[in-house]
Scaffold this motif. Structure first.
Motif, short mmCIF file in Angstrom:
data_model
loop_
_atom_site.label_atom_id
_atom_site.label_comp_id
_atom_site.label_asym_id
_atom_site.label_seq_id
_atom_site.Cartn_x
_atom_site.Cartn_y
_atom_site.Cartn_z
N GLY A 39 0.81 -1.23 0.00
CA GLY A 39 0.00 0.00 0.00
C GLY A 39 0.83 1.26 0.00
O GLY A 39 0.35 2.33 0.36
N ARG A 40 2.10 1.15 -0.42
CA ARG A 40 2.99 2.32 -0.45
C ARG A 40 2.67 3.28 -1.59
O ARG A 40 2.80 4.48 -1.45
CB ARG A 40 4.44 1.89 -0.64
CG ARG A 40 5.03 1.14 0.48
CD ARG A 40 5.57 2.07 1.55
NE ARG A 40 6.30 1.25 2.50
CZ ARG A 40 5.72 0.45 3.38
NH1 ARG A 40 4.41 0.41 3.47
NH2 ARG A 40 6.45 -0.29 4.19
N VAL A 41 2.29 2.70 -2.74
CA VAL A 41 2.08 3.51 -3.95
C VAL A 41 0.61 3.87 -4.04
O VAL A 41 -0.27 3.04 -3.80
CB VAL A 41 2.53 2.69 -5.20
CG1 VAL A 41 2.28 3.46 -6.47
CG2 VAL A 41 4.00 2.32 -5.07
N ARG A 42 0.34 5.16 -4.37
CA ARG A 42 -1.05 5.63 -4.35
C ARG A 42 -1.93 4.93 -5.38
O ARG A 42 -3.09 4.69 -5.14
CB ARG A 42 -1.07 7.13 -4.67
CG ARG A 42 -0.78 7.93 -3.43
CD ARG A 42 -0.90 9.41 -3.70
NE ARG A 42 -0.13 10.10 -2.68
CZ ARG A 42 0.29 11.33 -2.79
NH1 ARG A 42 0.05 12.04 -3.87
NH2 ARG A 42 0.98 11.88 -1.81
N ASP A 43 -1.35 4.69 -6.55
CA ASP A 43 -2.15 4.11 -7.63
C ASP A 43 -1.39 2.89 -8.16
O ASP A 43 -0.81 2.94 -9.24
CB ASP A 43 -2.32 5.20 -8.71
CG ASP A 43 -3.09 4.67 -9.89
OD1 ASP A 43 -3.84 3.70 -9.72
OD2 ASP A 43 -2.92 5.23 -11.00
N PRO A 44 -1.36 1.80 -7.37
CA PRO A 44 -0.48 0.68 -7.74
C PRO A 44 -0.95 -0.05 -8.99
O PRO A 44 -2.14 -0.04 -9.31
CB PRO A 44 -0.57 -0.25 -6.53
CG PRO A 44 -1.88 0.05 -5.91
CD PRO A 44 -2.18 1.50 -6.19
N ASP A 59 5.74 8.43 -6.44
CA ASP A 59 4.96 9.36 -5.61
C ASP A 59 5.92 10.34 -4.95
O ASP A 59 7.09 10.02 -4.72
CB ASP A 59 4.20 8.60 -4.53
CG ASP A 59 3.03 7.81 -5.11
OD1 ASP A 59 2.39 8.30 -6.05
OD2 ASP A 59 2.78 6.69 -4.61
N GLU A 89 8.37 12.12 1.12
CA GLU A 89 7.96 12.85 2.33
C GLU A 89 9.17 13.26 3.15
O GLU A 89 9.07 14.12 4.01
CB GLU A 89 7.03 11.97 3.17
CG GLU A 89 5.62 11.94 2.61
CD GLU A 89 4.87 10.66 2.95
OE1 GLU A 89 5.28 9.95 3.89
OE2 GLU A 89 3.87 10.37 2.25
N ARG A 105 8.35 13.07 -11.45
CA ARG A 105 7.44 11.96 -11.12
C ARG A 105 7.17 11.14 -12.37
O ARG A 105 6.67 11.65 -13.36
CB ARG A 105 6.14 12.50 -10.54
CG ARG A 105 6.35 13.04 -9.13
CD ARG A 105 5.06 13.41 -8.49
NE ARG A 105 4.18 12.26 -8.35
CZ ARG A 105 2.92 12.37 -7.97
NH1 ARG A 105 2.40 13.56 -7.70
NH2 ARG A 105 2.18 11.29 -7.86
N ARG A 107 6.89 6.65 -13.79
CA ARG A 107 6.96 5.22 -13.45
C ARG A 107 7.37 4.46 -14.71
O ARG A 107 6.90 4.75 -15.80
CB ARG A 107 5.56 4.79 -12.99
CG ARG A 107 5.43 3.32 -12.83
CD ARG A 107 4.45 2.89 -11.78
NE ARG A 107 3.10 3.39 -12.01
CZ ARG A 107 2.11 3.22 -11.14
NH1 ARG A 107 2.33 2.63 -9.99
NH2 ARG A 107 0.92 3.66 -11.40
#
Ligand code: NAP
Length: 244
Positions: free
Chosen positions: A34-39, A157, A160, A171, A173
């Motif tokens: 669940g690290r990536v917002r839109d996996p 992403d 932080e 950004r 991928r």
């Protein structure tokens, strides 16, 4: 092997295995951190989020009647691998590590291999370099204190962590194509590429572009795997294990 299989994922190999297992009619569930917002999701059933350490994973394996676990997580995701080894050995559930082979240097490459991210940051500190940093957002913080260099930080992403004073975020991928990687290095006048030795084809073209353009590569070596585990290097081999 019969019964329900858990694939620990977050990689192309895990998606490949989920697709093959589904096509073979196996009962499979894939897990993502669940690290990536839109996996990128694998086919079939998926659960998302941590299990709560070794105890949580052991309980989850029992509650969900998992008969085998294939850990196809990223070669640098050491915590989940350690947890999965501990949880499966405690429950006597068969465990397989699916880990893609590392990249190896070509004679024309200019690689400096370092043991970890901190050592990569030490290599850059004090240099007036233009750096392409592709180690992922979780590792960017190691470079925060370096004010001598400029960083192009490529991440899926936004990071932080604290960032180095001179930087630009890019950004994107993969997969990345050689022409685009060449242009990226050239247009940004990159002289050093910092990468982890993730292996695999999806992000390999940056290394070819670096070789062609004479860009130095600082390569972070993989952490060791837990001892005594069974390891395969692709989804086809994992399928052979699952069907044996
Ligand atoms: P990590 O440090 O090994 O794991 C940290 C915690 O995240 C684990 O203790 C576990 O939480 C949870 N976790 C990790 N993978 C999980 C999965 N597949 N399903 C459920 N929970 C998971 O992992 P990481 O380096 O943060 O990587 C996180 C995920 O991103 C991995 O699945 C990996 O395949 C993928 N990934 C990582 C990298 C990288 O460079 N590290 C690169 C590309 C993709 P609990 O203890 O609560 O169970």
């Amino acid at each position: 092997m019969s019964g329900r299989v858990l694939i620990l994922g977050g990689t192309g190999e895990a998606r490949d295995l989920a697709a093959r297992a589904q096509a073979a009619g196996m009962d499979v569930i894939s897990s993502l951190a669940g690290r990536v917002r839109d996996p990128r999701l694998p086919v079939g059933e998926v659960r998302i989020g941590g299990f709560g350490g070794v105890d949580g994973l052991r309980t989850w394996i029992g509650d969900n009647m998992i008969h085998a676990v294939v850990d196809a997580t990223h070669p640098f995701a050491t915590r989940i691998t350690g947890n999965a080894v501990a949880a499966t050995s405690a429950t006597d559930v068969p465990f397989l590590r699916l880990r893609r082979p590392p990249w190896t240097p070509d004679p024309a490459d200019d690689w400096s291999c370092v043991p970890d991210i901190a050592a990569a940051a030490d290599e850059i500190a004090g240099r007036r370099a233009r750096v392409l940093l592709t180690t992922g957002r979780q590792d960017v913080g190691a470079f925060a204190g370096i004010d001598s260099a400029w960083f192009l930080i490529r991440v899926v992403d936004p990071p932080e962590a604290s960032l180095p004073p001179h930087h630009q975020i890019l950004r994107s991928r993969g997969p990345y194509h050689l022409d685009d990687e060449r242009n990226l290095l050239r247009d940004n006048r990159i002289d050093v590429l910092v990468t982890k030795n993730s292996g695999g084809g999806l992000t390999h073209s940056k290394l070819v572009a670096a070789r062609e353009l004479g860009v130095e590569v600082i390569m972070v070596e993989r952490p060791p795997e837990p001892p005594g585990i069974r390891v395969v290097s692709n989804a086809a081999q994992a399928m052979s294990w699952l069907t044996s």
